[in-house]
Design an enzyme around this catalytic site. Structure first.
Site, short mmCIF file in Angstrom:
data_model
loop_
_atom_site.label_atom_id
_atom_site.label_comp_id
_atom_site.label_asym_id
_atom_site.label_seq_id
_atom_site.Cartn_x
_atom_site.Cartn_y
_atom_site.Cartn_z
N HIS A 9 27.78 2.80 -4.76
CA HIS A 9 27.58 1.59 -3.96
C HIS A 9 28.58 1.53 -2.81
O HIS A 9 29.70 2.02 -2.92
CB HIS A 9 27.72 0.34 -4.83
CG HIS A 9 26.61 0.17 -5.81
ND1 HIS A 9 26.80 -0.38 -7.06
CD2 HIS A 9 25.30 0.48 -5.74
CE1 HIS A 9 25.65 -0.40 -7.70
NE2 HIS A 9 24.72 0.12 -6.93
N GLU A 20 31.78 -3.76 -11.38
CA GLU A 20 32.25 -2.39 -11.15
C GLU A 20 33.54 -2.44 -10.34
O GLU A 20 33.92 -3.50 -9.84
CB GLU A 20 31.17 -1.60 -10.40
CG GLU A 20 30.82 -2.20 -9.03
CD GLU A 20 29.56 -1.62 -8.40
OE1 GLU A 20 28.68 -1.14 -9.12
OE2 GLU A 20 29.46 -1.68 -7.17
N THR A 24 0.81 -1.22 0.00
CA THR A 24 0.00 0.00 0.00
C THR A 24 0.84 1.27 0.00
O THR A 24 0.32 2.37 -0.13
CB THR A 24 -0.96 0.04 1.21
OG1 THR A 24 -0.17 -0.05 2.39
CG2 THR A 24 -1.95 -1.10 1.18
N GLY A 25 2.16 1.13 0.16
CA GLY A 25 3.03 2.32 0.11
C GLY A 25 3.09 2.87 -1.31
O GLY A 25 2.65 2.20 -2.25
N LYS A 59 -3.89 -2.86 7.08
CA LYS A 59 -4.65 -2.58 5.86
C LYS A 59 -5.38 -3.83 5.36
O LYS A 59 -5.87 -3.86 4.23
CB LYS A 59 -3.72 -2.04 4.76
CG LYS A 59 -2.99 -0.75 5.15
CD LYS A 59 -3.83 0.49 4.88
CE LYS A 59 -3.23 1.77 5.46
NZ LYS A 59 -2.10 2.27 4.70
#
Lengths: 289, 378
Positions: free
Chosen positions: A247, A209, A17-18, A43
């Site tokens: 990161h 990376e 629901t966010g 909810k």
């Protein structure tokens, strides 16, 4: 086939629901992902986009068969929510939250191991098996069904490469982001192993990376366990030493963290090195795929 | 956050671990508070400061004052010295190494100890790994005494009870404060106790919300002592907690992902351009963060062109466009902006940019070439 998820995977969305959860749940469902339930404490009983919501995971699993959960629960509450999922016997959890404290992640990962469950992430975009199932936040128009497996530390880089491949008519079997944080669950090696065993995957693209030694570990794994061709792209050639490039782990601290040393390692075990995302389609075509 | 030594030592002392008697010296006149002889230790957040001349033992007042002045004028591995910890010398019979940390290979907390204390532990690990004893600790169960007794045995510790008590305290601090590393090196065995002579502590910034008071105290101390020159953009990025790395060139760069951010820099470089910075907003960026991030990157006067490299997954391109347009409207600025936009809700975002007179490219390579060309033309 694809790996980890396919058209039959039944999904529960935690934190549905966010803002983010609700938005992404709708996109996933429209894509074709079988979302059977959502959970948000307090909810229960309502519906979001027609998906039934429960207060507790244990209530949802009484009503529905659930194979996988994608969690959009914010970092502060992510540990509790993850333990709730793992306790209910669900065996695959995708943790998208960025910024979960390391101590919380350690406990979640250890508990998952005890319960025999797999955790992808945290700080992951999730994964997508194009044309079959999307359990993540990928911009799905950049992907199409095919035979290239992608495993990436960075979410955004996997979108970029997916986009370049799709534009060139090259599809993907599954695209997996292992997570951008300092610690994560499902390992790069485990994903490589799955691609090696997946009959629908013919070639693997490894996206890495600077910083840490992940790609050195990948090289050791490729040498020992892999027969399928691997194409690798390492970004951050121009990164200075000692600076954190987004990161947590993307910091060049020793020689082994540089792009050059990672490339040497991967080349030594026969991986094909791409200089840029734009080179990858050509390299794949050269392999006759 | 990496604690300075005096902060780490103070934390250990507060939790009942023995440390040398010491005084923090922030200016030469603080020397009055120091009893001689003393060991002066530069407070810089880097390892290997001993070899770099950052630790000096002094016997007399005259010598003390000249060494203090010398240290305050020096820079150790890029860090100007702004504080010294002056500690009473300690008679040591044996030096050990102990650490509790998160092992990222095993995803487990790891208790590590060695009888080769006082020296560079990474050297020991490389040359004589058998001298480091490791015990993985199950995070669900926590550190139990037997594991610590097993370490004590391997290290041939005589006073096992004192050792167990000390390691238990370390484990408690590690756990309670969300540390990712707590290292004591050397841990000295003196005639009657175990004493921490140097300590390194890393706290998890992601857990700062659980320790707000402690974090803000440690941060403000560090800020007060850190006199490195910082640009306006760096200051602003720290205040707004935006990941910003200055690189010295003239093409500013903002990305919504670390991977594509690094790829964009590599491509700028390959096209003959010079990036001014690396800046990544993270997956949870919204219009507000986009706008604030542009303020940071454009605070650097060297930036001649700004490239914004967006590939929406979690970030929504309509929100990014809103942030960019707001910045452009609120600021009277002349730096050309080249936008790469694709992904989630780009169909909504691109028209918003066009309406505001901004152009967006879907293809990264084209955006990079345009930005590099514009920087050359200026």
């Amino acid at each position: 086939m694809a790996i980890l998820i396919d058209e039959n995977t039944r999904v529960l969305v935690q934190g549905i629901t966010g803002n983010v959860g609700s938005f992404q749940a709708q996109i996933m469902r429209d894509y074709g992902t079988k979302i059977v339930a959502g959970v948000t404490p307090g909810k229960g009983g309502r519906k979001v986009h027609g998906i039934p919501i429960y207060d507790l995971v244990e209530e949802a699993v009484q009503e529905h068969q659930v194979d996988a959960v994608i969690s959009f629960v914010p970092a502060r509450f992510a540990k509790d929510a993850a333990i709730e999922v793992l306790s209910s016997g669900i065996r695959f959890l995708v943790l998208t939250a960025e910024g979960i404290p390391d101590h919380d992640v350690l406990i979640v990962l250890r508990y998952a191991a005890i319960k025999g469950a797999t955790v992808l992430g945290p700080d992951t975009p999730g994964l997508i098996s194009p044309g079959k199932c999307k359990l993540g936040v990928h911009p799905h128009t950049m992907f199409m069904e095919g035979r290239v497996g992608i495993v990436s530390k960075s979410g955004s880089l996997s979108y970029e490469v997916g986009r370049v491949l799709t534009k060139n008519g090259i599809g993907q079997s599954t695209v997996v982001g292992i997570g951008g944080g300092p610690i994560w669950g499902l390992s790069q090696e485990a994903v490589l192993q799955m691609f090696e065993e997946d009959p629908e995957t013919e070639i693997i693209v490894l996206l890495g990376e600077v910083g840490g030694k992940l790609e050195h570990d990948a090289a050791a794994f490729i040498e020992e366990h892999m027969n399928k061709p691997v194409i690798a792209l390492i970004v951050g050639h121009t990164a200075p030493k000692g600076a954190q490039m987004g990161h947590a782990g993307a910091i060049i601290e020793g020689e082994e963290g540089t792009a050059a040393s990672k490339i040497t390692s991967l080349e030594r075990v026969g991986a094909i090195i791409a200089k840029s995302s734009l080179d990858i389609p050509e390299l794949i075509k050269k392999k006759g795929i | 956050m990496r604690l300075l030594e005096f902060q780490a030592i103070r934390l250990l002392a507060e939790k009942g671990i023995f440390v040398p008697k010491g005084v923090l010296v922030t200016s030469p006149k603080d020397l009055q508070k120091v009893s001689l002889p003393t060991v002066l230790k530069a407070q810089v957040p880097v390892g290997g400061r001993g070899k770099a001349g950052g630790i000096r033992r002094v016997e007399q007042a005259e010598e003390a004052s000249s060494v203090v002045n010398e240290l305050f004028d020096s820079t150790i591995m890029g860090h100007p010295v702004q504080a010294l910890l002056a500690e009473d010398p300690v008679e040591v019979s044996r030096e050990l190494y102990v650490a509790y940390l998160i092992d990222k290979q095993a995803n487990m907390p790891l208790l590590m100890a060695s009888s080769a204390g006082g020296i560079d532990i990474e050297e020991v690990a490389k040359k004589t790994p058998e001298r480091i004893i490791k015990k993985y600790i199950d995070p669900v169960v926590g550190a139990q005494d037997y594991a610590i007794r097993s370490l004590a045995k391997a290290l041939e510790i005589e006073d096992v009870r004192a050792f167990v008590s000390l390691i238990r305290k370390i484990c408690t601090i590690f756990q309670e404060l969300d540390a990712t590393l707590l290292e004591i090196n050397p841990l000295a065995i003196t005639s009657n106790e175990l004493m921490a002579l140097d300590a390194k502590i890393l706290l998890d910034d992601k857990a700062a919300y659980r320790h707000q008071e402690l974090f803000s105290e440690l941060e403000s101390e560090q800020k007060y002592l850190d006199r490195r020159h910082k640009s306006r953009a760096e200051e602003l990025s720290e205040k707004r907690q935006i990941n910003y790395v200055p690189l010295g060139g003239n093409i500013g760069m903002i990305a919504d992902g670390a991977g594509t951010g690094m790829l964009t820099l590599d491509m700028i470089h390959d096209a003959g351009g010079k990036p001014a910075n690396f800046c990544e907003m993270g997956g949870m960026a919204n219009a507000e963060i986009m706008q604030r991030t542009m303020e940071v990157v454009l605070a650097d006067d060297l930036v001649k062109v700004l490239i914004i490299s967006l590939i929406g997954g979690l970030t929504r391109m309509d929100e990014m466009a809103e942030g960019i347009v707001r910045y452009v409207k609120d600021n009277d600025q002349s730096v050309p902006i080249v936008i790469r936009m694709c992904g989630t809700n780009a169909d909504a975002g691109i028209p918003m940019l066009r309406e505001a007179g901004l152009d967006a490219y879907e293809d990264l390579a084209t955006a990079v070439q345009t930005a590099v060309q514009q920087a050359k033309d200026l």
